[in-house]
Structure formats: C-alpha cells, structure tokens
Design a protein around this motif. Structure first.
Motif, PDB file in Angstrom:
ATOM      1  N   ALA A  31       0.841  -1.213  -0.056  1.00  0.00           N
ATOM      2  CA  ALA A  31      -0.017   0.024  -0.138  1.00  0.00           C
ATOM      3  C   ALA A  31       0.838   1.221  -0.024  1.00  0.00           C
ATOM      4  CB  ALA A  31      -0.881  -0.192   1.076  1.00  0.00           C
ATOM      5  N   ALA A  32       2.031   1.342   0.716  1.00  0.00           N
ATOM      6  CA  ALA A  32       3.067   2.367   0.668  1.00  0.00           C
ATOM      7  C   ALA A  32       3.500   2.851  -0.822  1.00  0.00           C
ATOM      8  CB  ALA A  32       4.112   2.041   1.613  1.00  0.00           C
ATOM      9  N   ASP A  33       3.435   1.667  -1.583  1.00  0.00           N
ATOM     10  CA  ASP A  33       3.937   2.084  -2.892  1.00  0.00           C
ATOM     11  C   ASP A  33       2.782   2.298  -3.946  1.00  0.00           C
ATOM     12  OD1 ASP A  33       6.495   1.406  -2.068  1.00  0.00           O
ATOM     13  OD2 ASP A  33       6.318  -0.686  -2.671  1.00  0.00           O
ATOM     14  N   ARG A  34       1.646   2.363  -3.438  1.00  0.00           N
ATOM     15  CA  ARG A  34       0.555   2.831  -4.327  1.00  0.00           C
ATOM     16  C   ARG A  34       0.153   4.059  -3.829  1.00  0.00           C
ATOM     17  NH1 ARG A  34      -0.560  -1.411  -7.141  1.00  0.00           N
ATOM     18  NH2 ARG A  34      -2.840  -0.940  -7.760  1.00  0.00           N
ATOM     19  N   PHE A  35      -0.555   4.816  -4.918  1.00  0.00           N
ATOM     20  CA  PHE A  35      -1.040   6.305  -4.512  1.00  0.00           C
ATOM     21  C   PHE A  35      -2.006   6.760  -5.262  1.00  0.00           C
ATOM     22  CE2 PHE A  35       2.706   6.401  -7.231  1.00  0.00           C
ATOM     23  CZ  PHE A  35       2.176   7.113  -8.322  1.00  0.00           C
ATOM     24  N   ASP A  36      -2.961   7.771  -4.947  1.00  0.00           N
ATOM     25  CA  ASP A  36      -3.687   8.465  -6.016  1.00  0.00           C
ATOM     26  C   ASP A  36      -3.166   9.595  -6.808  1.00  0.00           C
ATOM     27  OD1 ASP A  36      -5.393   6.783  -4.860  1.00  0.00           O
ATOM     28  OD2 ASP A  36      -6.504   8.030  -3.487  1.00  0.00           O
ATOM     29  N   LEU A  37      -3.430   9.895  -7.773  1.00  0.00           N
ATOM     30  CA  LEU A  37      -2.793  10.914  -8.417  1.00  0.00           C
ATOM     31  C   LEU A  37      -3.769  11.640  -9.629  1.00  0.00           C
ATOM     32  CD1 LEU A  37      -0.211  12.296  -9.681  1.00  0.00           C
ATOM     33  CD2 LEU A  37       0.094  10.459 -11.363  1.00  0.00           C
ATOM     34  N   GLU A  38      -3.833  12.836  -9.181  1.00  0.00           N
ATOM     35  CA  GLU A  38      -4.890  13.806 -10.097  1.00  0.00           C
ATOM     36  C   GLU A  38      -3.932  14.852 -10.710  1.00  0.00           C
ATOM     37  OE1 GLU A  38      -8.992  15.996 -10.251  1.00  0.00           O
ATOM     38  OE2 GLU A  38      -8.340  14.619  -8.374  1.00  0.00           O
ATOM     39  N   LEU A  39      -3.949  14.925 -11.965  1.00  0.00           N
ATOM     40  CA  LEU A  39      -3.288  16.181 -12.614  1.00  0.00           C
ATOM     41  C   LEU A  39      -4.149  16.851 -13.359  1.00  0.00           C
ATOM     42  CD1 LEU A  39       0.161  14.317 -13.546  1.00  0.00           C
ATOM     43  CD2 LEU A  39      -0.195  15.546 -11.369  1.00  0.00           C
ATOM     44  N   GLN A  40      -4.057  18.083 -13.556  1.00  0.00           N
ATOM     45  CA  GLN A  40      -4.876  18.880 -14.593  1.00  0.00           C
ATOM     46  C   GLN A  40      -4.075  19.700 -15.101  1.00  0.00           C
ATOM     47  OE1 GLN A  40      -8.688  20.088 -12.978  1.00  0.00           O
ATOM     48  NE2 GLN A  40      -9.276  21.254 -14.672  1.00  0.00           N
ATOM     49  N   LEU A  54       8.989   9.547  -7.800  1.00  0.00           N
ATOM     50  CA  LEU A  54       8.420   8.544  -7.067  1.00  0.00           C
ATOM     51  C   LEU A  54       9.021   7.147  -7.223  1.00  0.00           C
ATOM     52  CD1 LEU A  54       4.773   9.940  -7.321  1.00  0.00           C
ATOM     53  CD2 LEU A  54       6.186   9.724  -5.415  1.00  0.00           C
ATOM     54  N   GLY A  55       9.552   6.975  -8.606  1.00  0.00           N
ATOM     55  CA  GLY A  55       9.985   5.540  -8.729  1.00  0.00           C
ATOM     56  C   GLY A  55      11.307   5.481  -8.594  1.00  0.00           C
ATOM     57  N   ASP A  56      12.082   6.527  -8.203  1.00  0.00           N
ATOM     58  CA  ASP A  56      13.558   6.833  -7.980  1.00  0.00           C
ATOM     59  C   ASP A  56      14.129   6.425  -9.414  1.00  0.00           C
ATOM     60  OD1 ASP A  56      15.857   7.417  -6.738  1.00  0.00           O
ATOM     61  OD2 ASP A  56      16.353   5.271  -5.959  1.00  0.00           O
ATOM     62  N   LEU A  57      13.632   6.867 -10.487  1.00  0.00           N
ATOM     63  CA  LEU A  57      14.319   6.758 -11.820  1.00  0.00           C
ATOM     64  C   LEU A  57      15.068   7.684 -12.335  1.00  0.00           C
ATOM     65  CD1 LEU A  57      10.751   5.821 -13.481  1.00  0.00           C
ATOM     66  CD2 LEU A  57      12.518   4.052 -12.519  1.00  0.00           C
ATOM     67  N   ASP A  58      16.112   7.364 -13.120  1.00  0.00           N
ATOM     68  CA  ASP A  58      16.771   8.392 -13.939  1.00  0.00           C
ATOM     69  C   ASP A  58      16.091   8.410 -15.230  1.00  0.00           C
ATOM     70  OD1 ASP A  58      18.731   8.869 -12.136  1.00  0.00           O
ATOM     71  OD2 ASP A  58      19.840   7.103 -12.984  1.00  0.00           O
ATOM     72  N   GLU A  79       4.887   2.555 -11.702  1.00  0.00           N
ATOM     73  CA  GLU A  79       4.892   2.257 -12.970  1.00  0.00           C
ATOM     74  C   GLU A  79       3.524   2.294 -13.839  1.00  0.00           C
ATOM     75  OE1 GLU A  79       7.337  -0.803 -10.782  1.00  0.00           O
ATOM     76  OE2 GLU A  79       5.527   0.233 -10.155  1.00  0.00           O
ATOM     77  N   GLY A  80       2.207   2.009 -13.084  1.00  0.00           N
ATOM     78  CA  GLY A  80       1.093   2.338 -13.677  1.00  0.00           C
ATOM     79  C   GLY A  80       1.090   3.692 -13.921  1.00  0.00           C
ATOM     80  N   ALA A  81       1.454   4.903 -13.330  1.00  0.00           N
ATOM     81  CA  ALA A  81       1.079   6.120 -13.520  1.00  0.00           C
ATOM     82  C   ALA A  81       2.073   6.433 -14.665  1.00  0.00           C
ATOM     83  CB  ALA A  81       1.562   7.027 -12.111  1.00  0.00           C
ATOM     84  N   LEU A  82       3.166   5.875 -14.594  1.00  0.00           N
ATOM     85  CA  LEU A  82       4.213   6.167 -15.815  1.00  0.00           C
ATOM     86  C   LEU A  82       3.587   5.826 -17.268  1.00  0.00           C
ATOM     87  CD1 LEU A  82       6.633   7.757 -17.029  1.00  0.00           C
ATOM     88  CD2 LEU A  82       7.760   5.422 -16.479  1.00  0.00           C
ATOM     89  N   ALA A  83       3.078   4.587 -17.073  1.00  0.00           N
ATOM     90  CA  ALA A  83       2.331   3.880 -18.259  1.00  0.00           C
ATOM     91  C   ALA A  83       1.184   4.783 -18.805  1.00  0.00           C
ATOM     92  CB  ALA A  83       2.360   2.520 -18.045  1.00  0.00           C
ATOM     93  N   ALA A  84       0.436   5.177 -17.944  1.00  0.00           N
ATOM     94  CA  ALA A  84      -0.991   5.890 -18.270  1.00  0.00           C
ATOM     95  C   ALA A  84      -0.262   7.348 -18.845  1.00  0.00           C
ATOM     96  CB  ALA A  84      -1.590   6.346 -16.953  1.00  0.00           C
ATOM     97  N   VAL A  85       0.528   7.964 -18.150  1.00  0.00           N
ATOM     98  CA  VAL A  85       0.749   9.357 -18.756  1.00  0.00           C
ATOM     99  C   VAL A  85       1.485   9.075 -20.291  1.00  0.00           C
ATOM    100  CG1 VAL A  85       2.479  11.336 -18.559  1.00  0.00           C
ATOM    101  CG2 VAL A  85       1.190  10.368 -16.761  1.00  0.00           C
ATOM    102  N   LEU A  86       2.502   8.189 -20.195  1.00  0.00           N
ATOM    103  CA  LEU A  86       3.055   7.798 -21.703  1.00  0.00           C
ATOM    104  C   LEU A  86       2.000   7.372 -22.542  1.00  0.00           C
ATOM    105  CD1 LEU A  86       6.233   5.709 -20.821  1.00  0.00           C
ATOM    106  CD2 LEU A  86       6.136   7.963 -21.420  1.00  0.00           C
ATOM    107  N   TYR A  87       0.964   6.786 -22.384  1.00  0.00           N
ATOM    108  CA  TYR A  87       0.039   6.415 -23.407  1.00  0.00           C
ATOM    109  C   TYR A  87      -1.074   7.493 -23.678  1.00  0.00           C
ATOM    110  CZ  TYR A  87      -4.417   4.503 -24.871  1.00  0.00           C
ATOM    111  OH  TYR A  87      -5.555   3.807 -25.667  1.00  0.00           O
ATOM    112  N   VAL A  88      -1.581   8.162 -22.902  1.00  0.00           N
ATOM    113  CA  VAL A  88      -2.252   9.285 -23.212  1.00  0.00           C
ATOM    114  C   VAL A  88      -1.534  10.314 -24.113  1.00  0.00           C
ATOM    115  CG1 VAL A  88      -4.040   9.027 -21.249  1.00  0.00           C
ATOM    116  CG2 VAL A  88      -2.326  10.673 -21.006  1.00  0.00           C
ATOM    117  N   GLU A  89      -0.219  10.428 -23.994  1.00  0.00           N
ATOM    118  CA  GLU A  89       0.514  11.329 -24.752  1.00  0.00           C
ATOM    119  C   GLU A  89       1.262  10.950 -25.788  1.00  0.00           C
ATOM    120  OE1 GLU A  89       0.581  15.005 -24.106  1.00  0.00           O
ATOM    121  OE2 GLU A  89      -0.874  14.395 -22.453  1.00  0.00           O
TER     122      GLU A  89
END
Length: 106
Positions: A31-40, A54-58, A79-89
């Motif tokens: 649960a600590a690795d999961r979060f809610d994200l809302e961007l507008q 959040l993912g400690d990525l370069d 990972e899911g958040a990154l995949a979603a942003v990449l997909y919609v863009e």
C-alpha cells in the motif's frame, strides 16, 4: 485502413500490466508503494519527472516532448502512473544506459 490509434503499445502494454497484476494477486505492490494521482493541465515534463522521482528513476525527456496532461488515477504504482501518462501522450520510454529515454511513440 490506417490504424486509428498510432500508439504502438495500446493493447499490448495494458494487457501485460493486467497479466502481471492478475498473475499473483498476493504479489501486489504494498500500500505504501501505491498512491492516488490527479493532474489537471500539467506540463508533461513535470508530470513525468514527478513520477520518476516517486520511482527513483533516472529519466531523459527531450524538448521534442511537449504538451500538458490531465489524468486521475486511484491506487496506482509509479509504473502504472508512468504507463498511463506515456499512453495518453503517445509517448514511449526505452531503457538506455541506466535511464529511461522518453520519446514520441512510432
């Protein structure tokens, strides 16, 4: 007939994410690795950088990637958040030299 969705990993990416999630429900992210994200109307660079933190990525994002993103995600991993942003863009992230390189999907 031309493909109406130019994103090359539309079905494949989300099928893979679903398969991983369903393969072992007990192996879900804590649960600590999961979060809610809302961007507008957030700059796509800022959104991807925030998720990378959040993912400690370069991550490398060229100036050719631009625009804004609006999404709402509940109980998601980085990972899911990154995949979603990449997909919609219409973007892709390719591992290279220890970092993820973001570019328009071909």
């Amino acid at each position: 007939m031309a493909n109406p969705n130019p994103n090359p990993y539309t079905r494949e990416m989300f099928a893979l994410l679903a398969a991983v999630a369903l393969a072992d429900p007990g192996a879900a992210a804590p649960a600590a690795d999961r979060f809610d994200l809302e961007l507008q109307d957030v700059d796509v660079h800022a959104a991807i950088r925030m998720i990378a933190d959040l993912g400690d990525l370069d991550i490398v994002i060229p100036d050719t990637v631009y625009g804004t993103v609006s999404i709402r995600l509940d109980d998601v991993t980085w990972e899911g958040a990154l995949a979603a942003v990449l997909y919609v863009e219409g973007l892709q992230a390719i591992p290279a030299d220890g970092a993820l390189r973001v570019s328009p999907a071909r």
